[in-house]
Design a protein around this motif. Structure first.
Motif, PDB file in Angstrom:
ATOM      1  N   ASP A 189      37.940  34.107  43.190  1.00  0.00           N
ATOM      2  CA  ASP A 189      37.039  35.171  43.652  1.00  0.00           C
ATOM      3  C   ASP A 189      37.730  36.528  43.580  1.00  0.00           C
ATOM      4  O   ASP A 189      37.138  37.517  43.142  1.00  0.00           O
ATOM      5  CB  ASP A 189      36.617  34.919  45.102  1.00  0.00           C
ATOM      6  CG  ASP A 189      35.791  33.665  45.288  1.00  0.00           C
ATOM      7  OD1 ASP A 189      35.084  33.274  44.346  1.00  0.00           O
ATOM      8  OD2 ASP A 189      35.857  33.074  46.388  1.00  0.00           O
ATOM      9  N   TYR A 190      38.975  36.547  44.044  1.00  0.00           N
ATOM     10  CA  TYR A 190      39.750  37.784  44.055  1.00  0.00           C
ATOM     11  C   TYR A 190      39.906  38.338  42.643  1.00  0.00           C
ATOM     12  O   TYR A 190      39.664  39.527  42.390  1.00  0.00           O
ATOM     13  CB  TYR A 190      41.111  37.524  44.692  1.00  0.00           C
ATOM     14  CG  TYR A 190      42.098  38.665  44.563  1.00  0.00           C
ATOM     15  CD1 TYR A 190      42.155  39.677  45.519  1.00  0.00           C
ATOM     16  CD2 TYR A 190      42.981  38.729  43.481  1.00  0.00           C
ATOM     17  CE1 TYR A 190      43.058  40.723  45.401  1.00  0.00           C
ATOM     18  CE2 TYR A 190      43.885  39.774  43.358  1.00  0.00           C
ATOM     19  CZ  TYR A 190      43.916  40.765  44.316  1.00  0.00           C
ATOM     20  OH  TYR A 190      44.812  41.793  44.188  1.00  0.00           O
ATOM     21  N   ALA A 193      36.745  39.860  40.984  1.00  0.00           N
ATOM     22  CA  ALA A 193      36.148  41.049  41.595  1.00  0.00           C
ATOM     23  C   ALA A 193      36.348  42.269  40.697  1.00  0.00           C
ATOM     24  O   ALA A 193      37.328  42.350  39.950  1.00  0.00           O
ATOM     25  CB  ALA A 193      36.766  41.297  42.965  1.00  0.00           C
ATOM     26  N   ARG A 201      41.710  45.757  42.914  1.00  0.00           N
ATOM     27  CA  ARG A 201      40.365  45.207  42.837  1.00  0.00           C
ATOM     28  C   ARG A 201      39.641  45.451  44.158  1.00  0.00           C
ATOM     29  O   ARG A 201      40.210  45.984  45.106  1.00  0.00           O
ATOM     30  CB  ARG A 201      40.422  43.712  42.527  1.00  0.00           C
ATOM     31  CG  ARG A 201      40.860  43.404  41.101  1.00  0.00           C
ATOM     32  CD  ARG A 201      40.947  41.890  40.875  1.00  0.00           C
ATOM     33  NE  ARG A 201      41.003  41.566  39.468  1.00  0.00           N
ATOM     34  CZ  ARG A 201      42.086  41.642  38.713  1.00  0.00           C
ATOM     35  NH1 ARG A 201      43.228  42.038  39.257  1.00  0.00           N
ATOM     36  NH2 ARG A 201      42.049  41.340  37.432  1.00  0.00           N
ATOM     37  N   ARG A 202      38.397  45.051  44.192  1.00  0.00           N
ATOM     38  CA  ARG A 202      37.571  45.298  45.379  1.00  0.00           C
ATOM     39  C   ARG A 202      38.241  44.829  46.660  1.00  0.00           C
ATOM     40  O   ARG A 202      38.233  45.538  47.671  1.00  0.00           O
ATOM     41  CB  ARG A 202      36.214  44.603  45.222  1.00  0.00           C
ATOM     42  CG  ARG A 202      35.338  44.672  46.480  1.00  0.00           C
ATOM     43  CD  ARG A 202      34.070  43.884  46.294  1.00  0.00           C
ATOM     44  NE  ARG A 202      33.216  44.516  45.293  1.00  0.00           N
ATOM     45  CZ  ARG A 202      32.220  43.875  44.661  1.00  0.00           C
ATOM     46  NH1 ARG A 202      32.005  42.605  44.917  1.00  0.00           N
ATOM     47  NH2 ARG A 202      31.473  44.512  43.785  1.00  0.00           N
ATOM     48  N   TYR A 203      38.846  43.644  46.632  1.00  0.00           N
ATOM     49  CA  TYR A 203      39.396  43.068  47.860  1.00  0.00           C
ATOM     50  C   TYR A 203      40.767  43.630  48.231  1.00  0.00           C
ATOM     51  O   TYR A 203      41.346  43.241  49.237  1.00  0.00           O
ATOM     52  CB  TYR A 203      39.458  41.543  47.735  1.00  0.00           C
ATOM     53  CG  TYR A 203      38.092  40.929  47.539  1.00  0.00           C
ATOM     54  CD1 TYR A 203      37.132  41.005  48.536  1.00  0.00           C
ATOM     55  CD2 TYR A 203      37.763  40.304  46.332  1.00  0.00           C
ATOM     56  CE1 TYR A 203      35.875  40.464  48.353  1.00  0.00           C
ATOM     57  CE2 TYR A 203      36.502  39.757  46.144  1.00  0.00           C
ATOM     58  CZ  TYR A 203      35.562  39.840  47.150  1.00  0.00           C
ATOM     59  OH  TYR A 203      34.302  39.304  46.976  1.00  0.00           O
TER      60      TYR A 203
END
Length: 376
Positions: A189-190, A193, A201-203
């Motif tokens: 998921d990471y 992103a 990235r987003r996270y």
């Protein structure tokens, strides 16, 4: 000298989408009421107030005190963002010890809608407005993306290594009902992103939220309480001339541990300012908790589930403006008082809390840290 201790901590729930008409005064007022209820106190018991907020203006701490109906002997306002919470704590402890106040409430919070946040990042300070905004750099993401690149080159860490900070904190956030983001987060998921500013990235970037935090510092507390064993601060440590890989914490680390009569291995949890994974890691390195960053990331966080920012940190719980300076302190106090609910760190007695922030041309200029001890 009168003994001073933290006796209560409270966080007004963070939200990404506050109700229409929400104001900064409202969330600060809610945090004030919440922490008094937690401490079993009334507003009449409070004779000291410290406030940190980016969006309370044009009002100030005295205006808020008036609106809360307070008559005070001690009053302070601190505008220094991620360092403001511990700055306020340092002065509040000294004030209580000196007899200038007996019961001090420290408040920090903001309501940041899209327009307010844009104005904040474009006019954060004169360095931002005159140097960064004209270049199209809106906010700190690009600056900390470059710092992450430098840190990766210096340490050999990859994106999969840095990912361990948000992944670990998301696992803790799942046990925090007030964290804005609690859904499971995997490495896939990471990596999937969107990239915000390479390699971030987003996270890797804190979500902006509305909310507020509060703690109570009292004189002569005899019941469950949290005491400050040591405090250290270094502001503008290198005049923005370094590479940013060291925070001011590295200048105060030895004295901090010596004053606490403890070492990095003695703390049961750490609440470090985590606007980006690289900055959480840089502070841990400077303070001796992560001398080998890759080993720390994979053996202590990924495999050992060590309690770094067990609230989920700002990366999962959210960053409520200036409340970010108190967020880690509130979390640490909860654990040391045994009031952290499902995420309670077993037998927690000592905690490290840090503050960091106030970006000038390149990176944060303010750094502070405290070692806390719980008495139950």
């Amino acid at each position: 000298m009168t003994a001073a201790a933290l006796v209560a901590a409270y966080e007004h729930p963070y939200t990404r989408h506050p109700a229409s008409g929400t104001t900064t005064e409202q969330v600060l007022r809610a945090a004030f009421r919440g922490v008094l209820a937690e401490a079993g106190l009334r507003a009449e018991d409070v004779d000291g107030l410290g406030v940190a907020s980016f969006t309370l203006a044009p009002d100030h701490a005295i205006d808020l005190a008036w609106r809360l109906g307070l008559r005070l002997r001690w009053l302070m306002e601190d505008p220094h963002g991620g360092a403001s919470g511990l700055n306020l704590l340092q002065h509040a402890i000294r004030a209580v010890e000196a007899g200038d106040a007996a019961t001090v409430v420290l408040l920090a919070g903001d309501h940041l809608d899209r327009a307010a946040f844009r104005h904040l990042v474009e006019n954060y300070n004169r360095a931002t407005a005159e140097t960064l905004t004209p270049l199209g750099i809106a906010g700190p993401n690009a600056l900390f993306a470059m710092l992450t690149q430098r840190h990766g080159q210096a340490t050999g860490l990859s994106e999969k290594d840095y990912a361990q900070v948000p992944l670990s904190q998301r696992r803790w956030a799942a046990r925090n009902p007030h964290a804005v983001y609690r859904a499971p987060l995997t490495l896939d998921d990471y990596l999937a992103a969107p990239v915000v500013a390479p390699p971030l990235r987003r996270y890797d970037c804190v979500p902006v939220v509305t909310g507020a935090d509060a703690v109570v510092v009292r004189a002569g507390a005899e019941g469950p309480r949290v005491e400050v064993r040591a405090f250290g601060a270094s502001h503008n440590h290198d005049g923005q001339r370094g590479d940013g890989l060291h925070t001011g914490h590295h200048l105060v680390a030895d004295r901090l541990w010596a004053d606490a009569a403890l070492g990095p291995a003695d703390v049961d949890l750490a609440c470090v300012y985590d606007d980006y994974p690289v900055m959480a890691l840089a502070q841990l390195q400077d303070l001796g908790l992560a001398p080998d960053p890759r080993r720390f990331l994979h053996e202590r966080l990924a495999d050992g589930h060590w309690p770094l920012n067990p609230s989920g940190g700002q990366l999962s719980a959210g960053q409520a403006g200036a409340a970010a300076g108190l967020h880690g302190l509130v979390e640490a106090v909860r654990h040391l008082l045994g009031r952290a609910g499902e995420r309670q760190v077993d037998r927690a007695r000592h905690a490290l809390v840090t503050g960091y922030g106030m970006v000038l041309h390149r990176y944060g200029a303010c750094a502070n840290a405290t070692i806390l001890e719980g008495k139950r």
